[in-house]
Design an enzyme around this catalytic site. Structure first.
Site, PDB file in Angstrom:
ATOM      1  N   GLY A 116       9.957  25.939  23.009  1.00  0.00           N
ATOM      2  CA  GLY A 116       8.621  25.378  23.264  1.00  0.00           C
ATOM      3  C   GLY A 116       8.589  24.530  24.523  1.00  0.00           C
ATOM      4  N   ILE A 117       9.504  24.804  25.471  1.00  0.00           N
ATOM      5  CA  ILE A 117       9.568  23.966  26.689  1.00  0.00           C
ATOM      6  C   ILE A 117       8.324  24.116  27.558  1.00  0.00           C
ATOM      7  CG2 ILE A 117      10.793  25.675  28.151  1.00  0.00           C
ATOM      8  CD1 ILE A 117      12.464  23.197  29.174  1.00  0.00           C
ATOM      9  N   GLY A 163       5.334  24.158  26.477  1.00  0.00           N
ATOM     10  CA  GLY A 163       4.207  23.481  25.833  1.00  0.00           C
ATOM     11  C   GLY A 163       4.080  22.034  26.297  1.00  0.00           C
ATOM     12  N   ASP A 171      12.860  34.159  21.765  1.00  0.00           N
ATOM     13  CA  ASP A 171      11.667  34.066  20.919  1.00  0.00           C
ATOM     14  C   ASP A 171      12.100  33.653  19.522  1.00  0.00           C
ATOM     15  OD1 ASP A 171       9.376  34.901  19.232  1.00  0.00           O
ATOM     16  OD2 ASP A 171       8.641  35.714  21.131  1.00  0.00           O
ATOM     17  N   LEU A 231      10.701  22.806  19.228  1.00  0.00           N
ATOM     18  CA  LEU A 231       9.275  22.494  19.425  1.00  0.00           C
ATOM     19  C   LEU A 231       8.416  23.752  19.453  1.00  0.00           C
ATOM     20  CD1 LEU A 231       9.596  19.856  22.325  1.00  0.00           C
ATOM     21  CD2 LEU A 231       9.969  19.549  19.885  1.00  0.00           C
ATOM     22  N   SER A 245       4.967  17.665  11.319  1.00  0.00           N
ATOM     23  CA  SER A 245       3.605  17.273  11.703  1.00  0.00           C
ATOM     24  C   SER A 245       2.896  16.482  10.614  1.00  0.00           C
ATOM     25  CB  SER A 245       2.814  18.556  11.987  1.00  0.00           C
ATOM     26  OG  SER A 245       1.441  18.300  12.021  1.00  0.00           O
ATOM     27  N   GLU A 295       0.062  17.037   9.814  1.00  0.00           N
ATOM     28  CA  GLU A 295      -0.743  18.013   9.074  1.00  0.00           C
ATOM     29  C   GLU A 295      -0.143  18.271   7.684  1.00  0.00           C
ATOM     30  OE1 GLU A 295      -3.758  20.017   9.776  1.00  0.00           O
ATOM     31  OE2 GLU A 295      -3.927  18.155  10.893  1.00  0.00           O
ATOM     32  N   TYR A 323      -1.057  26.791   9.014  1.00  0.00           N
ATOM     33  CA  TYR A 323      -0.155  26.070   9.926  1.00  0.00           C
ATOM     34  C   TYR A 323       0.639  25.022   9.145  1.00  0.00           C
ATOM     35  CZ  TYR A 323       1.265  22.540  13.362  1.00  0.00           C
ATOM     36  OH  TYR A 323       1.985  21.626  14.102  1.00  0.00           O
TER      37      TYR A 323
HETATM   38  P1  NAP Z   1       2.034  23.603  22.347  1.00  0.00           P
HETATM   39  O1  NAP Z   1       1.585  22.936  23.596  1.00  0.00           O
HETATM   40  O2  NAP Z   1       1.124  24.539  21.642  1.00  0.00           O
HETATM   41  O3  NAP Z   1       3.403  24.369  22.690  1.00  0.00           O
HETATM   42  C1  NAP Z   1       3.964  25.298  21.806  1.00  0.00           C
HETATM   43  C2  NAP Z   1       5.176  25.911  22.459  1.00  0.00           C
HETATM   44  O4  NAP Z   1       5.746  26.877  21.561  1.00  0.00           O
HETATM   45  C3  NAP Z   1       4.872  26.677  23.763  1.00  0.00           C
HETATM   46  O5  NAP Z   1       5.923  26.453  24.669  1.00  0.00           O
HETATM   47  C4  NAP Z   1       4.877  28.125  23.307  1.00  0.00           C
HETATM   48  O6  NAP Z   1       5.193  29.044  24.328  1.00  0.00           O
HETATM   49  C5  NAP Z   1       6.009  28.067  22.282  1.00  0.00           C
HETATM   50  N1  NAP Z   1       6.014  29.210  21.377  1.00  0.00           N
HETATM   51  C6  NAP Z   1       4.975  29.765  20.724  1.00  0.00           C
HETATM   52  N2  NAP Z   1       5.377  30.836  20.015  1.00  0.00           N
HETATM   53  C7  NAP Z   1       6.708  30.965  20.233  1.00  0.00           C
HETATM   54  C8  NAP Z   1       7.687  31.891  19.817  1.00  0.00           C
HETATM   55  N3  NAP Z   1       7.376  32.918  19.029  1.00  0.00           N
HETATM   56  N4  NAP Z   1       8.960  31.730  20.244  1.00  0.00           N
HETATM   57  C9  NAP Z   1       9.290  30.701  21.069  1.00  0.00           C
HETATM   58  N5  NAP Z   1       8.391  29.792  21.516  1.00  0.00           N
HETATM   59  C10 NAP Z   1       7.124  29.926  21.101  1.00  0.00           C
HETATM   60  O7  NAP Z   1       2.481  22.501  21.273  1.00  0.00           O
HETATM   61  P2  NAP Z   1       2.832  20.948  21.468  1.00  0.00           P
HETATM   62  O8  NAP Z   1       1.580  20.154  21.314  1.00  0.00           O
HETATM   63  O9  NAP Z   1       3.681  20.776  22.657  1.00  0.00           O
HETATM   64  O10 NAP Z   1       3.682  20.672  20.154  1.00  0.00           O
HETATM   65  C11 NAP Z   1       5.092  20.874  20.133  1.00  0.00           C
HETATM   66  C12 NAP Z   1       5.544  21.066  18.692  1.00  0.00           C
HETATM   67  O11 NAP Z   1       5.207  19.919  17.921  1.00  0.00           O
HETATM   68  C13 NAP Z   1       4.896  22.241  17.970  1.00  0.00           C
HETATM   69  O12 NAP Z   1       5.855  22.739  17.056  1.00  0.00           O
HETATM   70  C14 NAP Z   1       3.747  21.611  17.207  1.00  0.00           C
HETATM   71  O13 NAP Z   1       3.430  22.398  16.081  1.00  0.00           O
HETATM   72  C15 NAP Z   1       4.364  20.283  16.824  1.00  0.00           C
HETATM   73  N6  NAP Z   1       3.465  19.147  16.660  1.00  0.00           N
HETATM   74  C16 NAP Z   1       2.540  18.856  17.626  1.00  0.00           C
HETATM   75  C17 NAP Z   1       1.752  17.739  17.472  1.00  0.00           C
HETATM   76  C18 NAP Z   1       0.751  17.340  18.531  1.00  0.00           C
HETATM   77  O14 NAP Z   1      -0.141  16.533  18.230  1.00  0.00           O
HETATM   78  N7  NAP Z   1       0.868  17.826  19.770  1.00  0.00           N
HETATM   79  C19 NAP Z   1       1.903  16.904  16.348  1.00  0.00           C
HETATM   80  C20 NAP Z   1       2.868  17.229  15.412  1.00  0.00           C
HETATM   81  C21 NAP Z   1       3.664  18.344  15.576  1.00  0.00           C
HETATM   82  P3  NAP Z   1       4.038  29.701  25.280  1.00  0.00           P
HETATM   83  O15 NAP Z   1       3.787  28.682  26.366  1.00  0.00           O
HETATM   84  O16 NAP Z   1       4.696  30.935  25.769  1.00  0.00           O
HETATM   85  O17 NAP Z   1       2.842  29.927  24.416  1.00  0.00           O
HETATM   86  O1  F7E Z   2      -8.383  19.029  15.896  1.00  0.00           O
HETATM   87  C1  F7E Z   2     -11.890  18.565  14.886  1.00  0.00           C
HETATM   88  C2  F7E Z   2     -11.029  19.456  14.009  1.00  0.00           C
HETATM   89  O2  F7E Z   2      -7.340  21.009  17.007  1.00  0.00           O
HETATM   90  C3  F7E Z   2      -8.568  17.669  15.574  1.00  0.00           C
HETATM   91  C4  F7E Z   2      -2.053  20.139  16.573  1.00  0.00           C
HETATM   92  O3  F7E Z   2      -1.326  19.646  17.682  1.00  0.00           O
HETATM   93  O4  F7E Z   2      -2.332  17.946  15.667  1.00  0.00           O
HETATM   94  C5  F7E Z   2      -3.037  19.077  16.121  1.00  0.00           C
HETATM   95  O5  F7E Z   2      -3.828  19.622  15.085  1.00  0.00           O
HETATM   96  C6  F7E Z   2      -9.843  17.494  14.749  1.00  0.00           C
HETATM   97  C7  F7E Z   2      -9.951  18.483  13.576  1.00  0.00           C
HETATM   98  O6  F7E Z   2      -5.912  19.039  16.285  1.00  0.00           O
HETATM   99  C8  F7E Z   2     -13.429  20.738  17.354  1.00  0.00           C
HETATM  100  O7  F7E Z   2     -11.783  20.026  12.947  1.00  0.00           O
HETATM  101  C9  F7E Z   2     -14.068  19.196  15.972  1.00  0.00           C
HETATM  102  O8  F7E Z   2     -10.362  17.795  12.434  1.00  0.00           O
HETATM  103  O9  F7E Z   2      -7.390  18.773  18.213  1.00  0.00           O
HETATM  104  P1  F7E Z   2      -7.260  19.522  16.949  1.00  0.00           P
HETATM  105  P2  F7E Z   2      -5.334  19.143  14.802  1.00  0.00           P
HETATM  106  O10 F7E Z   2      -5.983  20.187  14.004  1.00  0.00           O
HETATM  107  O11 F7E Z   2      -5.334  17.761  14.247  1.00  0.00           O
HETATM  108  C10 F7E Z   2      -1.438  18.167  14.569  1.00  0.00           C
HETATM  109  C11 F7E Z   2      -0.746  16.870  14.239  1.00  0.00           C
HETATM  110  C12 F7E Z   2      -0.511  19.309  14.799  1.00  0.00           C
HETATM  111  O12 F7E Z   2       0.608  19.329  14.287  1.00  0.00           O
HETATM  112  C13 F7E Z   2      -1.085  20.510  15.451  1.00  0.00           C
HETATM  113  O13 F7E Z   2      -0.040  21.305  16.028  1.00  0.00           O
HETATM  114  O14 F7E Z   2     -10.958  17.772  15.598  1.00  0.00           O
HETATM  115  N1  F7E Z   2     -12.725  19.313  15.832  1.00  0.00           N
HETATM  116  N2  F7E Z   2     -14.524  20.050  16.885  1.00  0.00           N
HETATM  117  C14 F7E Z   2     -12.294  20.256  16.684  1.00  0.00           C
HETATM  118  N3  F7E Z   2     -11.052  20.717  16.948  1.00  0.00           N
HETATM  119  C15 F7E Z   2     -10.933  21.685  17.899  1.00  0.00           C
HETATM  120  N4  F7E Z   2      -9.697  22.154  18.184  1.00  0.00           N
HETATM  121  N5  F7E Z   2     -12.011  22.189  18.557  1.00  0.00           N
HETATM  122  C16 F7E Z   2     -13.289  21.744  18.333  1.00  0.00           C
HETATM  123  O15 F7E Z   2     -14.249  22.227  18.944  1.00  0.00           O
END
Ligand code: NAP
Ligand code: F7E
Length: 342
Positions: free
Chosen positions: A9-10, A12, A64, A86, A131, A133, A155
Site C-alpha cells: 500500500g505504499i 496510498g 499483489d 497497509l 481500523s 470501522e 470492509y
Molecule cells: P489508500 O489511500 O486507499 O491506499 C490503499 C493502498 O492499498 C494503495 O497503495 C493501493 O494500491 C493498495 N492496494 C489496493 N489493493 C491492493 C492489492 N490487491 N494488493 C496490494 N496493494 C493493494 O488507503 P490509506 O488511507 O492510505 O489507508 C492505508 C491502510 O490503512 C488501509 O489498509 C486502510 O484500510 C487502513 N486504514 C485507513 C484509515 C484512514 O482513515 N485513512 C483508517 C484506518 C485504517 P493502488 O494505489 O494501486 O490502488
Molecule cells: O466517510 C459520510 C459517510 O468515506 C466518512 C476509510 O479510510 O476511515 C475511512 O472510512 C463519513 C461516512 O470515510 C459522503 O457516510 C457523507 O459516514 O470519508 P469516508 P469512512 O467511511 O469513515 C476508516 C477509519 C477506514 O478504515 C476506511 O479505510 O462521511 N459521507 N457524504 C460521505 N462519505 C463519502 N465518502 N462521500 C460522500 O459523498
C-alpha cells in the site's frame, strides 16, 4: 546495516507518509506496487526521483495481496526487518458494491502475507492496518482497545478477519505482530472520494469558479479525524515497542460531516448551504454514526500524541487544494478551443 522495511500500500495516502518517515530514519524501504495501466505513484514520486542514483534507499517491487507467489518472492528477496501491511480496498461504501473482492484483498490478503512470512522462515515485525470501522455501531463511546467490535460493512468485516488473524499469528507462532486501530486520518494526499478531501477539493474549486455544486450523502455522521503524518508515526512506534500489542490511535475529538463543511467553506469565506446538495447515491446500506477514540494506551506506552488538531487539519487541506484549483483555473484560461475542420 540499515533496517529494511517492506510496505504494502505504499502508493496510498499512509504508505507515502510512512515511506517518507522511514527514509528519514535511515531505513531501506521496499514498496509493493500493483501494475496499473496509468501511473499510480503520484504520492511517492518525490521520494523516488533518485532511483537511478547509487545508494538509493527506496525500491519498488511488483506484487499483489491477492497473489501469494508474489508475496513469497518479495519476502525471500528482501528479508525485511519490519513489514507494514497497509494495502487494502479501503473504501467503505465501495465495499458494499464489491464485497467479495474487498474480503479477498483486505481480509485474506493479510493471511497470505502472514503465511508467506512463515513459508520463507523469517521473523520480521508485522504491522496490520486495523481500523476504527471495526467498532461500527459502537456499543460504547469513546472506543478503546477493549470496546467490542460491531462491524457494519463488508470492509469492516474483512478488517475484523485481518485483525483477529494478526492476533492469532502473534499468539500461535510468537510473531511480533501489532494491530494499529486507527481512527480516520486525512491529509492533502487523501483519496478524492473520501468525504474530507471531496469537500476540500470541491470547496476550493467553487471558490475559483470552477464548480457550482457538491453532492454528498449523510451529513450527520461523526468521525474522529486526525492527520495522516501523525498516525504513521504511531505505526512506527508500535513496531519499536518491547512487546507486540494492539493500540487505538485517535485524537479523542469527534466532528460531524456538517462541521467539516462549516470549517472548510468557512475558512474560504463561503456558505456551504448555497453549494451542497444531498444525493442518496452516497448513503450507505448501513452507516457508522459516531466514532470517537480514546488513545490513552498509546499515549502512556508509546508516548504518542497527535500534533495536528481538527482546525489545523482542515486548514492544511484547504491551503493545499486552493493551489491545485488555482492551477486548474490557470490551465482552463489558457486552453485554446479545439478547432474542428468542417
Ligand atoms: P489508500 O489511500 O486507499 O491506499 C490503499 C493502498 O492499498 C494503495 O497503495 C493501493 O494500491 C493498495 N492496494 C489496493 N489493493 C491492493 C492489492 N490487491 N494488493 C496490494 N496493494 C493493494 O488507503 P490509506 O488511507 O492510505 O489507508 C492505508 C491502510 O490503512 C488501509 O489498509 C486502510 O484500510 C487502513 N486504514 C485507513 C484509515 C484512514 O482513515 N485513512 C483508517 C484506518 C485504517 P493502488 O494505489 O494501486 O490502488
Ligand atoms: O466517510 C459520510 C459517510 O468515506 C466518512 C476509510 O479510510 O476511515 C475511512 O472510512 C463519513 C461516512 O470515510 C459522503 O457516510 C457523507 O459516514 O470519508 P469516508 P469512512 O467511511 O469513515 C476508516 C477509519 C477506514 O478504515 C476506511 O479505510 O462521511 N459521507 N457524504 C460521505 N462519505 C463519502 N465518502 N462521500 C460522500 O459523498
Amino acid at each position: 546495516m540499515p533496517k529494511r522495511a517492506m510496505i504494502t500500500g505504499i502508493t496510498g495516502q499512509d504508505g507515502s507518509f510512512l515511506a517518507e518517515l522511514l527514509l528519514q530514519k535511515g531505513y531501506e524501504v521496499f514498496g509493493v506496487i500493483r501494475r496499473s495501466s496509468s501511473f499510480n505513484t503520484g504520492r511517492i514520486d518525490h521520494l523516488y526521483q533518485d532511483r537511478h542514483e547509487p545508494g538509493t534507499r527506496l525500491r519498488m517491487l511488483y506484487g499483489d495481496l491477492n497473489d501469494s507467489s508474489s508475496l513469497n518472492k518479495i519476502l525471500r528477496q528482501v528479508e525485511p526487518d519490519e513489514i507494514y501491511n497497509l494495502g487494502a480496498q479501503s473504501h467503505v461504501r465501495v465495499s458494499f458494491d464489491i464485497p467479495e473482492y474487498t474480503a479477498e484483498v483486505t481480509g485474506l490478503g493479510t493471511v497470505r502475507l502472514l503465511e508467506a512470512i512463515r513459508d520463507v522462515g523469517i521473523r520480521p515485525r508485522f504491522y496490520q492496518a486495523s481500523s476504527s470501522e471495526l467498532y461500527g455501531k459502537a456499543v460504547q463511546t469513546p472506543q478503546t482497545e477493549k470496546t467490542p467490535f460491531n462491524p457494519r460493512s463488508p470492509y469492516a468485516c474483512a478488517k475484523a478477519y485481518a485483525y483477529y488473524i494478526t492476533v492469532n499469528y502473534r499468539e500461535s507462532y510468537g510473531l511480533f505482530a501489532c494491530n494499529g486501530i486507527l481512527f480516520n486520518h486525512e491529509s492533502e494526499r487523501r483519496g478524492e472520494t473520501f468525504v474530507t478531501r471531496k469537500i476540500t477539493r470541491a470547496a476550493t474549486r467553487i471558490k475559483c469558479g470552477l464548480l457550482k455544486k457538491l453532492y454528498l450523502g449523510n451529513l450527520d455522521a461523526r468521525r474522529d479525524w486526525g492527520h495522516a503524518a501523525d498516525y504513521v508515526e504511531a505505526m512506527w512506534l508500535m513496531m519499536q515497542a518491547e512487546i507486540p500489542d494492539d493500540y487505538v490511535i485517535a485524537t479523542g475529538e469527534s466532528h460531524s460531516v456538517r462541521e467539516f463543511l462549516d470549517a472548510a467553506f468557512g475558512y474560504l469565506k463561503l456558505d456551504w448551504r448555497e453549494h451542497v446538495e444531498i444525493d442518496p447515491h452516497y448513503f450507505r446500506p448501513a452507516e457508522v454514526d459516531l466514532l470517537r477514540g480514546d488513545a490513552d494506551k498509546a499515549r502512556r506506552v508509546l508516548r504518542w500524541k497527535p500534533k495536528v488538531d481538527f482546525e489545523g487539519l482542515v486548514r492544511r487541506m484547504v491551503d493545499h487544494d486552493i493551489k491545485l484549483a488555482e492551477q486548474e483555473r490557470a490551465v482552463a484560461q489558457h486552453r485554446k478551443p479545439i478547432e474542428i475542420a468542417a
